[in-house]
Design a protein around this motif. Structure first.
Motif, mmCIF file in Angstrom:
data_model
loop_
_atom_site.group_PDB
_atom_site.id
_atom_site.type_symbol
_atom_site.label_atom_id
_atom_site.label_comp_id
_atom_site.label_asym_id
_atom_site.label_seq_id
_atom_site.Cartn_x
_atom_site.Cartn_y
_atom_site.Cartn_z
ATOM 1 N N ILE A 53 0.926 -1.095 0.043
ATOM 2 C CA ILE A 53 -0.130 -0.099 -0.149
ATOM 3 C C ILE A 53 0.842 1.240 -0.129
ATOM 4 N N VAL A 54 0.669 1.848 -0.843
ATOM 5 C CA VAL A 54 1.503 3.021 -1.019
ATOM 6 C C VAL A 54 0.778 4.469 -0.874
ATOM 7 N N TYR A 55 -0.564 4.307 -0.778
ATOM 8 C CA TYR A 55 -1.494 5.413 -0.614
ATOM 9 C C TYR A 55 -2.666 4.968 0.055
ATOM 10 N N ARG A 56 -3.197 5.761 1.173
ATOM 11 C CA ARG A 56 -4.212 5.207 1.927
ATOM 12 C C ARG A 56 -4.894 6.658 2.436
ATOM 13 N N LYS A 57 -6.043 6.777 2.320
ATOM 14 C CA LYS A 57 -6.918 7.906 2.804
ATOM 15 C C LYS A 57 -8.590 7.304 2.805
ATOM 16 N N ASN A 58 -8.894 7.474 4.292
ATOM 17 C CA ASN A 58 -9.925 6.912 4.814
ATOM 18 C C ASN A 58 -10.917 8.164 5.024
ATOM 19 N N LYS A 59 -12.116 8.440 4.235
ATOM 20 C CA LYS A 59 -12.927 9.638 4.093
ATOM 21 C C LYS A 59 -14.240 9.266 4.690
ATOM 22 N N GLY A 60 -14.196 8.071 5.501
ATOM 23 C CA GLY A 60 -15.363 7.938 6.214
ATOM 24 C C GLY A 60 -16.604 7.593 5.195
ATOM 25 N N ILE A 61 -17.459 8.497 5.071
ATOM 26 C CA ILE A 61 -18.650 8.181 4.235
ATOM 27 C C ILE A 61 -18.440 9.439 2.965
ATOM 28 N N PHE A 62 -17.647 10.276 3.366
ATOM 29 C CA PHE A 62 -17.437 11.453 2.314
ATOM 30 C C PHE A 62 -16.434 11.196 1.102
ATOM 31 N N LEU A 63 -16.642 11.873 0.076
ATOM 32 C CA LEU A 63 -15.746 11.808 -0.911
ATOM 33 C C LEU A 63 -14.272 12.475 -0.757
ATOM 34 N N LEU A 64 -13.227 11.946 -1.258
ATOM 35 C CA LEU A 64 -11.975 12.663 -1.205
ATOM 36 C C LEU A 64 -12.121 13.960 -2.159
ATOM 37 N N LYS A 65 -11.441 14.971 -1.605
ATOM 38 C CA LYS A 65 -11.661 16.317 -2.391
ATOM 39 C C LYS A 65 -10.885 16.318 -3.563
ATOM 40 N N ASN A 66 -11.224 16.778 -4.807
ATOM 41 C CA ASN A 66 -10.544 16.692 -5.907
ATOM 42 C C ASN A 66 -9.914 15.162 -6.236
ATOM 43 N N GLN A 67 -10.860 14.315 -6.010
ATOM 44 C CA GLN A 67 -10.456 12.846 -6.217
ATOM 45 C C GLN A 67 -9.687 12.387 -7.161
ATOM 46 N N THR A 68 -10.186 12.823 -8.562
ATOM 47 C CA THR A 68 -9.300 12.358 -9.724
ATOM 48 C C THR A 68 -8.088 13.051 -9.782
ATOM 49 N N GLU A 69 -7.932 14.261 -9.549
ATOM 50 C CA GLU A 69 -6.674 15.043 -9.486
ATOM 51 C C GLU A 69 -5.773 14.302 -8.464
ATOM 52 N N THR A 70 -6.120 14.223 -7.231
ATOM 53 C CA THR A 70 -5.605 13.706 -5.847
ATOM 54 C C THR A 70 -5.033 12.247 -6.432
ATOM 55 N N LEU A 71 -5.766 11.518 -6.859
ATOM 56 C CA LEU A 71 -5.268 9.959 -7.110
ATOM 57 C C LEU A 71 -4.428 10.105 -8.334
ATOM 58 N N LEU A 72 -4.532 10.804 -9.112
ATOM 59 C CA LEU A 72 -3.739 10.561 -10.370
ATOM 60 C C LEU A 72 -2.445 11.439 -9.857
ATOM 61 N N GLN A 73 -2.313 12.226 -9.197
ATOM 62 C CA GLN A 73 -1.052 12.759 -8.459
ATOM 63 C C GLN A 73 -0.417 11.781 -7.770
#
Length: 79
Positions: A53-73
């Motif tokens: 695992i090189v990236y992990r973000k638990n947002k509970g029930i919410f979406l990751l802010k700017n999810q596409t850009e954040t994940l692509l980065q």
């Protein structure tokens, strides 16, 4: 899942596998149970080709802010 295929095609990520745990089999493995609600948390995890695992973000029930850009980065940082 159609939305995953569309995301992969849109961003030319042919070597990427996206997982949506619709039947709940993976939730326990990645400790993604919600602490209060009887649903899985929205957990964003990037696993490298070695299974680490090189990236992990638990947002509970919410979406990751700017999810596409954040994940692509985060993916780009691993390449």
């Amino acid at each position: 899942m159609a939305s995953h295929r569309k995301f992969i095609e849109k961003h030319d990520l042919d070597d990427l596998t996206l997982l949506s745990d619709e039947d709940g089999k993976i939730t326990g493995i990645y400790n993604a149970d919600h602490w209060l609600l009887p649903v899985a948390s929205r957990v964003y995890i990037i696993v490298n080709k070695d299974g680490r695992i090189v990236y992990r973000k638990n947002k509970g029930i919410f979406l990751l802010k700017n999810q596409t850009e954040t994940l692509l980065q985060a993916i780009d940082e691993q390449l």
